[in-house]
Design a protein around this motif. Structure first.
Motif, PDB file in Angstrom:
ATOM      1  N   VAL A 214       0.931  -1.097   0.034  1.00  0.00           N
ATOM      2  CA  VAL A 214       0.037  -0.044  -0.047  1.00  0.00           C
ATOM      3  C   VAL A 214       0.918   1.164   0.110  1.00  0.00           C
ATOM      4  CG1 VAL A 214      -1.606   1.143   1.349  1.00  0.00           C
ATOM      5  CG2 VAL A 214      -1.875  -1.032   1.325  1.00  0.00           C
ATOM      6  N   MET A 215       1.911   1.289   0.866  1.00  0.00           N
ATOM      7  CA  MET A 215       2.572   2.305   1.049  1.00  0.00           C
ATOM      8  C   MET A 215       3.663   2.737  -0.430  1.00  0.00           C
ATOM      9  SD  MET A 215       3.056   3.680   3.795  1.00  0.00           S
ATOM     10  CE  MET A 215       4.372   4.714   3.901  1.00  0.00           C
ATOM     11  N   ARG A 216       3.793   1.645  -1.175  1.00  0.00           N
ATOM     12  CA  ARG A 216       4.485   1.722  -2.366  1.00  0.00           C
ATOM     13  C   ARG A 216       3.415   2.351  -3.649  1.00  0.00           C
ATOM     14  NH1 ARG A 216       7.275  -3.102  -0.862  1.00  0.00           N
ATOM     15  NH2 ARG A 216       9.415  -2.641  -0.570  1.00  0.00           N
ATOM     16  N   LEU A 217       2.331   1.804  -3.351  1.00  0.00           N
ATOM     17  CA  LEU A 217       1.557   2.231  -4.461  1.00  0.00           C
ATOM     18  C   LEU A 217       0.969   3.585  -4.195  1.00  0.00           C
ATOM     19  CD1 LEU A 217      -1.179  -0.994  -4.742  1.00  0.00           C
ATOM     20  CD2 LEU A 217       0.416  -0.091  -6.406  1.00  0.00           C
ATOM     21  N   SER A 218       0.717   3.994  -2.841  1.00  0.00           N
ATOM     22  CA  SER A 218       0.660   5.375  -2.681  1.00  0.00           C
ATOM     23  C   SER A 218       1.621   6.407  -3.212  1.00  0.00           C
ATOM     24  CB  SER A 218       0.740   5.725  -0.902  1.00  0.00           C
ATOM     25  OG  SER A 218      -0.580   4.925  -0.499  1.00  0.00           O
ATOM     26  N   ALA A 219       2.987   5.778  -3.004  1.00  0.00           N
ATOM     27  CA  ALA A 219       4.090   6.693  -3.488  1.00  0.00           C
ATOM     28  C   ALA A 219       3.825   6.908  -4.827  1.00  0.00           C
ATOM     29  CB  ALA A 219       5.657   6.258  -2.993  1.00  0.00           C
ATOM     30  N   ILE A 220       3.752   5.550  -5.576  1.00  0.00           N
ATOM     31  CA  ILE A 220       3.685   5.672  -7.032  1.00  0.00           C
ATOM     32  C   ILE A 220       2.461   6.410  -7.634  1.00  0.00           C
ATOM     33  CG2 ILE A 220       3.168   4.170  -9.262  1.00  0.00           C
ATOM     34  CD1 ILE A 220       4.583   2.068  -7.740  1.00  0.00           C
ATOM     35  N   ALA A 221       1.552   6.555  -6.886  1.00  0.00           N
ATOM     36  CA  ALA A 221       0.182   7.504  -6.979  1.00  0.00           C
ATOM     37  C   ALA A 221       0.487   8.755  -7.104  1.00  0.00           C
ATOM     38  CB  ALA A 221      -1.046   6.844  -6.175  1.00  0.00           C
ATOM     39  N   PHE A 222       1.160   9.183  -5.793  1.00  0.00           N
ATOM     40  CA  PHE A 222       1.666  10.663  -5.683  1.00  0.00           C
ATOM     41  C   PHE A 222       2.501  11.033  -6.711  1.00  0.00           C
ATOM     42  CE2 PHE A 222       4.468  13.658  -3.925  1.00  0.00           C
ATOM     43  CZ  PHE A 222       3.662  14.642  -3.475  1.00  0.00           C
ATOM     44  N   SER A 223       3.423  10.342  -6.923  1.00  0.00           N
ATOM     45  CA  SER A 223       4.454  10.722  -7.954  1.00  0.00           C
ATOM     46  C   SER A 223       3.723  10.720  -9.366  1.00  0.00           C
ATOM     47  CB  SER A 223       5.447   9.497  -8.068  1.00  0.00           C
ATOM     48  OG  SER A 223       6.098   9.276  -6.849  1.00  0.00           O
ATOM     49  N   ALA A 224       2.746  10.280  -9.668  1.00  0.00           N
ATOM     50  CA  ALA A 224       2.152  10.179 -11.164  1.00  0.00           C
ATOM     51  C   ALA A 224       1.132  11.679 -11.263  1.00  0.00           C
ATOM     52  CB  ALA A 224       1.337   8.950 -11.314  1.00  0.00           C
ATOM     53  N   VAL A 225       0.515  11.652  -9.954  1.00  0.00           N
ATOM     54  CA  VAL A 225      -0.360  12.934  -9.886  1.00  0.00           C
ATOM     55  C   VAL A 225       0.363  14.154 -10.127  1.00  0.00           C
ATOM     56  CG1 VAL A 225      -2.156  14.004  -8.574  1.00  0.00           C
ATOM     57  CG2 VAL A 225      -2.182  11.683  -8.876  1.00  0.00           C
TER      58      VAL A 225
ATOM     59  N   GLY B  33      11.966  21.356  -9.037  1.00  0.00           N
ATOM     60  CA  GLY B  33      10.614  21.699  -8.414  1.00  0.00           C
ATOM     61  C   GLY B  33       9.951  20.294  -8.856  1.00  0.00           C
ATOM     62  N   ALA B  34      10.027  19.806  -9.880  1.00  0.00           N
ATOM     63  CA  ALA B  34       9.051  18.759 -10.128  1.00  0.00           C
ATOM     64  C   ALA B  34       9.388  17.616  -9.379  1.00  0.00           C
ATOM     65  CB  ALA B  34       8.907  18.612 -11.425  1.00  0.00           C
ATOM     66  N   ALA B  35      10.816  17.440  -9.354  1.00  0.00           N
ATOM     67  CA  ALA B  35      11.562  16.197  -8.646  1.00  0.00           C
ATOM     68  C   ALA B  35      11.588  16.132  -7.472  1.00  0.00           C
ATOM     69  CB  ALA B  35      13.081  15.989  -9.552  1.00  0.00           C
ATOM     70  N   LEU B  36      11.724  17.130  -6.690  1.00  0.00           N
ATOM     71  CA  LEU B  36      12.041  17.100  -5.188  1.00  0.00           C
ATOM     72  C   LEU B  36      10.822  16.673  -4.462  1.00  0.00           C
ATOM     73  CD1 LEU B  36      14.196  17.941  -3.076  1.00  0.00           C
ATOM     74  CD2 LEU B  36      13.046  20.297  -3.036  1.00  0.00           C
ATOM     75  N   PRO B  37       9.679  16.949  -4.588  1.00  0.00           N
ATOM     76  CA  PRO B  37       8.616  16.236  -3.872  1.00  0.00           C
ATOM     77  C   PRO B  37       8.439  14.789  -4.152  1.00  0.00           C
ATOM     78  CG  PRO B  37       7.641  18.287  -4.848  1.00  0.00           C
ATOM     79  CD  PRO B  37       8.967  18.059  -5.477  1.00  0.00           C
ATOM     80  N   VAL B  38       8.847  14.440  -5.346  1.00  0.00           N
ATOM     81  CA  VAL B  38       8.729  13.075  -5.456  1.00  0.00           C
ATOM     82  C   VAL B  38       9.760  12.305  -4.696  1.00  0.00           C
ATOM     83  CG1 VAL B  38       8.812  11.036  -7.393  1.00  0.00           C
ATOM     84  CG2 VAL B  38       7.816  13.496  -7.868  1.00  0.00           C
ATOM     85  N   VAL B  39      10.961  12.682  -4.665  1.00  0.00           N
ATOM     86  CA  VAL B  39      12.037  12.188  -4.275  1.00  0.00           C
ATOM     87  C   VAL B  39      11.859  12.170  -2.257  1.00  0.00           C
ATOM     88  CG1 VAL B  39      14.518  12.480  -3.334  1.00  0.00           C
ATOM     89  CG2 VAL B  39      13.822  12.813  -5.749  1.00  0.00           C
ATOM     90  N   LEU B  40      11.248  13.232  -2.087  1.00  0.00           N
ATOM     91  CA  LEU B  40      10.708  13.106  -0.558  1.00  0.00           C
ATOM     92  C   LEU B  40       9.795  12.379  -0.120  1.00  0.00           C
ATOM     93  CD1 LEU B  40      10.835  17.020   0.129  1.00  0.00           C
ATOM     94  CD2 LEU B  40      12.313  15.283   0.803  1.00  0.00           C
TER      95      LEU B  40
END
Length: 318
Positions: free
Chosen positions: A23-34, A61-68
């Protein structure tokens, strides 16, 4: 001599933990995609000539939130795994305590080495700890040769004991490897004739047997090889960080089990402290006669491995 096969606690993730990680990984993937989709639409909808520097700032600016987001997800998963391992180790320790409390232990030192054969399997001398969980047992038949029918193993000696050669001391401190180890038994007979060495050998036998009850076998522990000068400093009275290299046993499971039993078992704690005191006195007597090669060989004996383990648990090297 020791082999690289330390005891450890295996952790099998529960099904719910695997689901939670998924679930955690799916959430991270979904957040990154959105986030990347929304950021891309915003960027291209308001596109203008920014130059290389401007586009670099936009990309950051696009990559930093995804990395975090992925860092946070990884940290949460790692913390859950560590908590599960700690809980499993605590459960193992409590189970060992409960099993030990149901089986009464004999007082260490209550049974002389010459009498242990009465409870040992006939003809068996199981010294190699990685081969058998049975206690160390010295056969009276093996300790008494035909050429020495009157050999005394008790503390009363009719004549002053001769100085035992360093090689024989080291062989005795490693204990015989089995009933066919005639050289080991010869060295052991000589060492038992010396009052100080006899005390150390009996104390070492006690703690090795007690450790075996928790599944800890010193032959199976991987240990660093300390420099000879550290043994000399220890014999001269140095303690603390200056001799930290002597604490070469670092297996966390064995250290945790030993520390837990030191806290909860008075017999075990008394045996450990008696062993450490006996080792201190013996190394002080041995060090002036020992070469650097002898002190290096000392580190490979079963008695020295037990000292390294108990020294770390009791804070001798802190």
């Amino acid at each position: 001599m020791p082999r690289n096969s330390s005891t450890s606690t295996g952790i099998v993730p529960l099904a719910e933990d695997a689901v939670h990680e998924g679930v955690m990984r799916l959430s991270a993937i979904a957040f990154s995609a959105v986030w990347l989709g929304a950021f891309g639409l915003y960027a291209f909808a308001g596109w203008r000539s920014e130059g290389a520097l401007g586009w670099g700032i936009w990309a950051l600016g696009a990559a930093l939130p995804v990395v975090l987001a992925w860092v946070v997800m990884g940290s949460i998963v790692a913390i859950r795994r560590l908590n599960a391992q700690a809980a499993a180790l605590q459960h193992t320790i409590e189970g060992l305590r409960a099993a030990q409390s149901r089986a009464p232990l004999a007082r260490p030192g209550a049974t002389p080495i010459a009498q242990v054969a009465q409870v040992a399997p006939e003809g068996g001398v199981p010294f190699a700890q990685t081969q058998s969980p049975k206690p160390l047992a010295l056969s009276a038949q093996s300790l008494e040769s035909d050429s020495q029918p009157g050999l005394a193993l008790g503390p009363q000696m009719s004549e002053p004991a001769a100085i035992v050669a360093v090689d024989d001391v080291l062989r005795a401190l490693h204990f015989p490897d089995g009933p066919e180890d005639s050289e080991g038994f010869r060295a052991l007979r000589l060492a038992l004739a010396d009052h100080g060495l006899a005390k150390l050998i009996r104390a070492a036998q006690d703690v090795l047997n007690l450790l075996a009850e928790d599944g800890i076998y010193v032959d199976a522990l991987t240990a660093d090889h300390p420099r000879p000068e550290l043994w000399r400093k220890f014999a001269a009275g140095e303690r603390g960080g200056i001799i930290a290299g002597l604490g070469g046993v670092r297996d966390r499971s064995s250290l945790a089990l030993t520390a837990a039993r030191m806290r909860g078992d008075d017999v075990f704690r008394d045996a450990a402290h008696h062993f450490l005191r006996s080792f201190d006195k013996a190394i002080i007597a041995l060090e002036p006669r020992a070469t650097d090669a002898d002190l290096s060989a000392l580190s490979d004996t079963r008695t020295a491995r037990a000292f390294m383990l108990f020294g770390r648990v009791t804070g001798t090297f802190d």
